[in-house]
Design an enzyme around this catalytic site. Structure first.
Site, PDB file in Angstrom:
ATOM      1  N   LYS A  73       0.822  -1.213   0.000  1.00  0.00           N
ATOM      2  CA  LYS A  73       0.000   0.000   0.000  1.00  0.00           C
ATOM      3  C   LYS A  73       0.857   1.265   0.000  1.00  0.00           C
ATOM      4  O   LYS A  73       0.612   2.182  -0.777  1.00  0.00           O
ATOM      5  CB  LYS A  73      -0.912   0.046   1.240  1.00  0.00           C
ATOM      6  CG  LYS A  73      -1.883  -1.110   1.344  1.00  0.00           C
ATOM      7  CD  LYS A  73      -2.840  -0.930   2.522  1.00  0.00           C
ATOM      8  CE  LYS A  73      -2.171  -0.934   3.874  1.00  0.00           C
ATOM      9  NZ  LYS A  73      -1.618  -2.245   4.274  1.00  0.00           N
ATOM     10  N   ARG A 105      -9.022   1.070   9.400  1.00  0.00           N
ATOM     11  CA  ARG A 105      -8.539  -0.291   9.592  1.00  0.00           C
ATOM     12  C   ARG A 105      -9.535  -1.111  10.403  1.00  0.00           C
ATOM     13  O   ARG A 105      -9.303  -2.279  10.657  1.00  0.00           O
ATOM     14  CB  ARG A 105      -7.240  -0.220  10.369  1.00  0.00           C
ATOM     15  CG  ARG A 105      -6.099  -0.968   9.735  1.00  0.00           C
ATOM     16  CD  ARG A 105      -4.880  -0.614  10.565  1.00  0.00           C
ATOM     17  NE  ARG A 105      -3.753  -1.393  10.282  1.00  0.00           N
ATOM     18  CZ  ARG A 105      -2.684  -0.929   9.618  1.00  0.00           C
ATOM     19  NH1 ARG A 105      -2.679   0.282   9.114  1.00  0.00           N
ATOM     20  NH2 ARG A 105      -1.651  -1.693   9.469  1.00  0.00           N
ATOM     21  N   ARG A 127      11.696  -6.271   4.035  1.00  0.00           N
ATOM     22  CA  ARG A 127      11.286  -4.860   4.030  1.00  0.00           C
ATOM     23  C   ARG A 127      12.242  -3.988   4.848  1.00  0.00           C
ATOM     24  O   ARG A 127      12.683  -4.356   5.923  1.00  0.00           O
ATOM     25  CB  ARG A 127       9.877  -4.745   4.595  1.00  0.00           C
ATOM     26  CG  ARG A 127       9.389  -3.303   4.597  1.00  0.00           C
ATOM     27  CD  ARG A 127       7.934  -3.241   4.452  1.00  0.00           C
ATOM     28  NE  ARG A 127       7.266  -3.356   5.738  1.00  0.00           N
ATOM     29  CZ  ARG A 127       6.007  -2.978   5.911  1.00  0.00           C
ATOM     30  NH1 ARG A 127       5.311  -2.492   4.911  1.00  0.00           N
ATOM     31  NH2 ARG A 127       5.455  -3.112   7.082  1.00  0.00           N
ATOM     32  N   ARG A 152      11.925  -2.435  10.424  1.00  0.00           N
ATOM     33  CA  ARG A 152      10.978  -1.948  11.422  1.00  0.00           C
ATOM     34  C   ARG A 152      10.796  -2.984  12.516  1.00  0.00           C
ATOM     35  O   ARG A 152      10.731  -4.168  12.235  1.00  0.00           O
ATOM     36  CB  ARG A 152       9.635  -1.710  10.747  1.00  0.00           C
ATOM     37  CG  ARG A 152       9.319  -0.248  10.612  1.00  0.00           C
ATOM     38  CD  ARG A 152       8.162  -0.048   9.727  1.00  0.00           C
ATOM     39  NE  ARG A 152       6.977  -0.774  10.162  1.00  0.00           N
ATOM     40  CZ  ARG A 152       5.835  -0.755   9.502  1.00  0.00           C
ATOM     41  NH1 ARG A 152       5.741  -0.070   8.380  1.00  0.00           N
ATOM     42  NH2 ARG A 152       4.810  -1.418   9.932  1.00  0.00           N
ATOM     43  N   ARG A 158       0.088  -9.499  13.123  1.00  0.00           N
ATOM     44  CA  ARG A 158      -0.495  -8.421  12.296  1.00  0.00           C
ATOM     45  C   ARG A 158      -1.406  -8.993  11.212  1.00  0.00           C
ATOM     46  O   ARG A 158      -2.421  -8.397  10.874  1.00  0.00           O
ATOM     47  CB  ARG A 158       0.604  -7.572  11.677  1.00  0.00           C
ATOM     48  CG  ARG A 158       1.218  -6.623  12.704  1.00  0.00           C
ATOM     49  CD  ARG A 158       2.555  -6.116  12.268  1.00  0.00           C
ATOM     50  NE  ARG A 158       2.472  -5.229  11.131  1.00  0.00           N
ATOM     51  CZ  ARG A 158       3.502  -4.938  10.344  1.00  0.00           C
ATOM     52  NH1 ARG A 158       4.676  -5.476  10.574  1.00  0.00           N
ATOM     53  NH2 ARG A 158       3.351  -4.116   9.347  1.00  0.00           N
TER      54      ARG A 158
HETATM   55  P1  ADP Z   1       1.362  -2.064   7.947  1.00  0.00           P
HETATM   56  O1  ADP Z   1       2.616  -2.416   7.274  1.00  0.00           O
HETATM   57  O2  ADP Z   1       0.889  -3.063   8.944  1.00  0.00           O
HETATM   58  O3  ADP Z   1       0.334  -1.620   6.982  1.00  0.00           O
HETATM   59  P2  ADP Z   1       1.442   0.575   9.150  1.00  0.00           P
HETATM   60  O4  ADP Z   1       2.713   1.285   8.967  1.00  0.00           O
HETATM   61  O5  ADP Z   1       0.279   1.016   8.362  1.00  0.00           O
HETATM   62  O6  ADP Z   1       1.782  -0.933   8.907  1.00  0.00           O
HETATM   63  O7  ADP Z   1       1.027   0.575  10.693  1.00  0.00           O
HETATM   64  C1  ADP Z   1       1.907   0.147  11.705  1.00  0.00           C
HETATM   65  C2  ADP Z   1       1.159   0.002  13.017  1.00  0.00           C
HETATM   66  O8  ADP Z   1       0.548   1.256  13.393  1.00  0.00           O
HETATM   67  C3  ADP Z   1       0.005  -0.991  12.984  1.00  0.00           C
HETATM   68  O9  ADP Z   1       0.415  -2.318  13.207  1.00  0.00           O
HETATM   69  C4  ADP Z   1      -0.882  -0.451  14.113  1.00  0.00           C
HETATM   70  O10 ADP Z   1      -0.386  -0.824  15.384  1.00  0.00           O
HETATM   71  C5  ADP Z   1      -0.738   1.048  13.985  1.00  0.00           C
HETATM   72  N1  ADP Z   1      -1.790   1.622  13.112  1.00  0.00           N
HETATM   73  C6  ADP Z   1      -1.614   2.206  11.899  1.00  0.00           C
HETATM   74  N2  ADP Z   1      -2.784   2.612  11.373  1.00  0.00           N
HETATM   75  C7  ADP Z   1      -3.735   2.263  12.288  1.00  0.00           C
HETATM   76  C8  ADP Z   1      -5.158   2.390  12.324  1.00  0.00           C
HETATM   77  N3  ADP Z   1      -5.856   2.964  11.328  1.00  0.00           N
HETATM   78  N4  ADP Z   1      -5.803   1.907  13.421  1.00  0.00           N
HETATM   79  C9  ADP Z   1      -5.135   1.347  14.434  1.00  0.00           C
HETATM   80  N5  ADP Z   1      -3.805   1.186  14.456  1.00  0.00           N
HETATM   81  C10 ADP Z   1      -3.109   1.633  13.392  1.00  0.00           C
END
Ligand code: ADP
Ligand code: ZN
Length: 211
Positions: free
Chosen positions: A13, A88, A123, A156, A167
């Protein structure tokens, strides 16, 4: 254009968001990047979020909804935006509706769990600007260094294997139901994630050209 990107963690994404953002001249709003920035700065929100992100759990809805409400009010969002990582959960999607924001499309990038696990292990991210790379699929020009800002890129914390499995579970339980939510509104577009970034981009841009 107001666009939501859906898909498992690691589906690509963020990578596609950067490309769409440039092409359409609209900002990408990544809740993950906003949360990581807050963590780095040690703000109160960052400290509150850390316990969740470290385990691969979702940060509470009220926290992310607050972040998004504030961010979408900024001037640069007037002509549209891409939401990467929000909503989410169903309550987050309902909150967006209540803010009076009607999206043009929810684009879901489909990738198998096995492939996700494989990808996450390679990654890398830039701690300074948030740009993402991959040791196989999206190598930076100079190994270990961010193309955009020159900072050393890192793994990360939540990309560690056990956290990735959690996740994925959280994705299937809490985020995947959003596909039905947007399908019911006639807004869902599904695209199969490809091995090569450029191949996924081609499918994404084709899908977006008709909305
Ligand atoms: P991913 O690679 O899982 O898409 P992100 O960088 O989008 O990772 O998000 C990393 C972390 O930040 C998630 O695992 C969650 O803990 C938190 N997070 C991000 N966006 C949201 C959201 N919309 N609602 C709740 N937690 C979120
Ligand atoms: Zn950078």
């Amino acid at each position: 254009m107001k666009l939501i990107l859906l898909g498992a963690p690691g589906a690509g994404k963020g990578t596609q968001a950067e490309i769409i953002s440039e092409k359409y001249g609209i900002p990408t709003i990544s809740t993950g990047n906003i949360i990581r920035a807050a963590l780095k700065e040690g703000t109160e929100m960052g400290l509150r979020a850390k316990a969740y992100t470290d385990k691969g759990e979702l940060v509470p809805d009220d926290v992310v909804i607050g972040i998004i409400r504030e961010r979408l009010g900024a001037d640069d969002c007037k002509n549209g935006f891409i939401l990467d990582g929000f909503p989410r959960t169903i309550p987050q999607a309902e909150a967006l509706d209540k803010m009076g924001i009607a999206v043009d499309a929810a684009l879901s990038i489909e990738v198998d769990d096995g492939e996700i696990v494989n990808r996450m292990s390679g990654r890398r991210v830039c701690p300074a600007c948030g740009a993402s790379f991959h040791t196989e699929y999206k190598k930076p020009a100079k190994e270990g260094v961010c193309d955009a800002c020159g900072e050393d890129i890192v793994i990360r914390k939540d990309d560690e294997p056990e956290t990735v499995l959690n996740r994925l579970k959280v994705y299937h339980d809490q985020t995947e139901p959003l596909k039905s939510f947007y399908k019911a509104k006639g807004k869902l577009i599904e695209v199969e994630g490809q091995d090569k970034v450029a191949d996924t981009t081609a499918l994404v841009l084709k899908a977006l050209s008709v909305i």
